[in-house]
Design a protein around this motif. Structure first.
Motif, short mmCIF file in Angstrom:
data_model
loop_
_atom_site.label_atom_id
_atom_site.label_comp_id
_atom_site.label_asym_id
_atom_site.label_seq_id
_atom_site.Cartn_x
_atom_site.Cartn_y
_atom_site.Cartn_z
N VAL A 65 0.72 -1.27 -0.12
CA VAL A 65 -0.22 0.23 0.19
C VAL A 65 0.91 1.26 0.31
CG1 VAL A 65 -1.83 -1.25 0.90
CG2 VAL A 65 -0.30 0.67 2.25
N ASN A 66 0.63 2.38 -0.49
CA ASN A 66 0.99 3.78 -0.10
C ASN A 66 1.50 4.26 1.09
OD1 ASN A 66 0.70 3.26 -3.13
ND2 ASN A 66 -1.10 4.88 -2.56
N GLY A 67 2.66 4.63 0.54
CA GLY A 67 2.83 5.23 1.90
C GLY A 67 4.54 4.27 2.94
N VAL A 68 4.40 3.16 2.27
CA VAL A 68 4.71 2.11 3.72
C VAL A 68 6.71 1.82 2.89
CG1 VAL A 68 3.38 0.39 3.55
CG2 VAL A 68 4.64 -0.13 1.55
N GLY A 69 6.63 3.17 1.85
CA GLY A 69 8.37 2.46 1.34
C GLY A 69 8.31 1.96 0.70
N THR A 107 8.31 2.99 -3.25
CA THR A 107 8.88 3.43 -3.90
C THR A 107 10.78 3.40 -3.49
OG1 THR A 107 7.29 5.12 -4.53
CG2 THR A 107 9.17 5.63 -5.01
N THR A 108 10.73 4.49 -1.89
CA THR A 108 12.19 3.96 -1.27
C THR A 108 13.28 2.71 -1.68
OG1 THR A 108 11.82 5.26 -0.15
CG2 THR A 108 13.70 4.64 1.13
N ASP A 136 13.83 0.67 11.57
CA ASP A 136 14.81 1.99 13.06
C ASP A 136 13.66 2.95 13.69
OD1 ASP A 136 14.49 2.61 9.88
OD2 ASP A 136 14.57 4.60 10.97
N GLY A 194 14.79 -2.10 5.83
CA GLY A 194 14.92 -0.98 5.91
C GLY A 194 14.93 -0.38 6.99
N VAL A 195 16.07 -0.03 7.19
CA VAL A 195 17.26 0.92 8.82
C VAL A 195 17.39 1.88 8.36
CG1 VAL A 195 17.58 -1.87 9.61
CG2 VAL A 195 19.28 0.20 8.02
N ARG A 234 -1.10 7.18 -9.75
CA ARG A 234 -1.20 8.61 -8.69
C ARG A 234 0.58 9.29 -10.14
NH1 ARG A 234 0.75 8.13 -3.88
NH2 ARG A 234 1.87 6.62 -4.53
N THR A 248 10.13 -1.83 5.97
CA THR A 248 10.46 -1.37 6.15
C THR A 248 9.93 -0.48 8.10
OG1 THR A 248 8.64 0.00 5.32
CG2 THR A 248 9.58 -0.71 3.74
P1 GDP Z 1 5.76 4.42 -1.19
O1 GDP Z 1 4.70 5.47 -0.78
O2 GDP Z 1 5.40 3.44 -0.31
O3 GDP Z 1 6.01 4.24 -2.30
O4 GDP Z 1 6.73 4.78 -0.01
P2 GDP Z 1 7.72 5.58 -0.17
O5 GDP Z 1 8.89 5.07 -0.47
O6 GDP Z 1 7.41 7.52 -0.61
O7 GDP Z 1 8.40 6.11 1.32
C1 GDP Z 1 7.88 6.51 2.50
C2 GDP Z 1 8.39 7.48 3.80
O8 GDP Z 1 8.59 6.34 4.05
C3 GDP Z 1 9.53 8.37 2.33
O9 GDP Z 1 9.81 9.49 3.99
C4 GDP Z 1 10.91 7.53 2.96
O10 GDP Z 1 11.31 8.44 3.41
C5 GDP Z 1 10.64 6.96 4.43
N1 GDP Z 1 10.98 5.23 4.69
C6 GDP Z 1 10.63 4.49 3.37
N2 GDP Z 1 11.97 3.38 3.94
C7 GDP Z 1 12.31 3.21 4.87
C8 GDP Z 1 13.00 2.45 6.26
O11 GDP Z 1 13.33 1.68 6.05
N3 GDP Z 1 13.19 3.92 7.44
C9 GDP Z 1 12.83 5.30 7.79
N4 GDP Z 1 13.72 5.48 8.81
N5 GDP Z 1 12.21 6.00 6.57
C10 GDP Z 1 11.90 4.42 5.41
#
Ligand code: GDP
Length: 298
Positions: free
Chosen positions: A105-109, A111-112, A253, A276-277, A137, A250
């Motif tokens: 789901v969105n926001g979980v990380g 893309t990162t 940390d 993810g840390v 989106r 993710t």
């Molecule tokens: P997406 O909507 O699932 O694609 O989420 P994003 O990749 O945009 O990540 C959402 C937020 O979570 C961003 O601010 C990232 O920097 C943060 N984020 C992703 N992975 C981690 C992680 O392992 N640790 C921390 N502290 N933040 C993370």
């Protein structure tokens, strides 16, 4: 290191409380197990996993005729290591090309994590292509593009609202043309419309199977550790709409909910492959059960 540092709060929630209990008990009895059970359940290990752990602990204490509460800690560590070792944590990217489909789901990380994975693969000498198949989106496409540029890999994208399967199809043609090694596909994570999501993913998988029948395939589900038990609910729903071969957990940390790793392994029976840390490009680690448990009890 980063893992130990990140697990500090989880350590406070689990290990330090367990230590206190073990030290304060002069003998091993029902009450001690009740206290341990309480600690595990309240620190996101989950009821199912906790009951299993406590039952196994009782058995091992009896079998090994252990009377010293402090020795229970070593048994618990072994038990957790065993519980967390449920299959290979290696990404299945043996064949060239290989395809990794990333769901969540969105926001979980998501893309990162895609950016971090692409970077790791590139550092191993693999040629990576990304497909922006979350076309729901515009921001998702833009974010992925930022990561593609940062890592230095090619991104295949269409405009917002276009057919995700068509993006994947084009990306596969790019992979074939450039003889790339790994295709990583982002997908939309709209769980509230399960039927649509299922159809969308099915179509993507069908195209991958048809165009790249020999490819190694991996479906990674990204879960956010800070959401605790919600992550389990999400995972169970995703399992209904898509095959899942590995979990990326993710934001381990800084959360006190790291016990969720144990719940995931025990309740979903899908290996946590990556954790993810942190937010930086290198802050993604291959999950290792022994290392994790040692960091938790260090
Ligand atoms: P997406 O909507 O699932 O694609 O989420 P994003 O990749 O945009 O990540 C959402 C937020 O979570 C961003 O601010 C990232 O920097 C943060 N984020 C992703 N992975 C981690 C992680 O392992 N640790 C921390 N502290 N933040 C993370």
């Amino acid at each position: 290191d980063k893992l130990k540092e990140g697990l500090k709060k989880t350590k406070n929630a689990i290990t330090e409380r367990i230590d206190q209990v073990l030290v304060s008990f002069g003998k091993i009895d029902e009450e001690l197990f009740d206290e341990l059970e309480e600690i595990l359940i309240t620190s996101d290990v989950g009821t199912e996993a906790t009951l299993r752990i406590i039952e196994d602990l009782k058995k091992k204490v009896k079998e090994n005729k252990i009377t010293d509460p402090l020795k229970v800690k070593e048994l618990l560590k072994d038990e957790l290591k065993e519980l967390l070792s449920i299959g290979s944590t290696e990404l299945n990217v043996e064949a060239s090309p290989s395809v990794i489909v990333v769901v969540g789901v969105n926001g979980v990380g998501k893309t990162t994590s895609i950016g971090k994975i692409a970077n790791q693969l590139k550092q191993k000498g693999k040629k990576v292509v990304m497909a922006a198949a979350d076309t729901f989106r515009a921001a998702a496409i833009d974010q992925l593009e930022i990561w593609a540029n940062r890592v230095g890999v090619e991104l295949i994208k269409h405009s917002e609202g276009s057919d995700p399967a068509a993006v994947v199809f084009d990306a596969i043609q790019a992979v074939k043309a450039r003889k790339s090694d790994v295709l990583i596909c982002d997908t939309a994570g709209r769980l509230h419309n399960k039927k649509n999501l299922m159809d969308e993913l099915k179509k993507i998988f069908r195209i991958i199977d048809r165009e790249l029948p020999e490819a190694s395939k991996e479906v990674l589900l990204v879960l956010d550790a800070t959401t605790g038990q919600n992550a389990i609910v999400q995972a169970k729903t995703f399992k209904e709409v898509s095959p899942v071969s590995g979990i990326v957990l993710t934001k381990l940390d800084g959360t006190a909910k790291g016990g969720i790793v144990i719940a995931i392994s025990s309740e979903l029976n899908i290996p946590v492959k990556l954790i993810g840390v942190g937010e930086k490009i290198d802050d993604l680690q291959r999950f290792n059960a022994d290392e994790f448990v040692e960091a938790l009890f260090s």
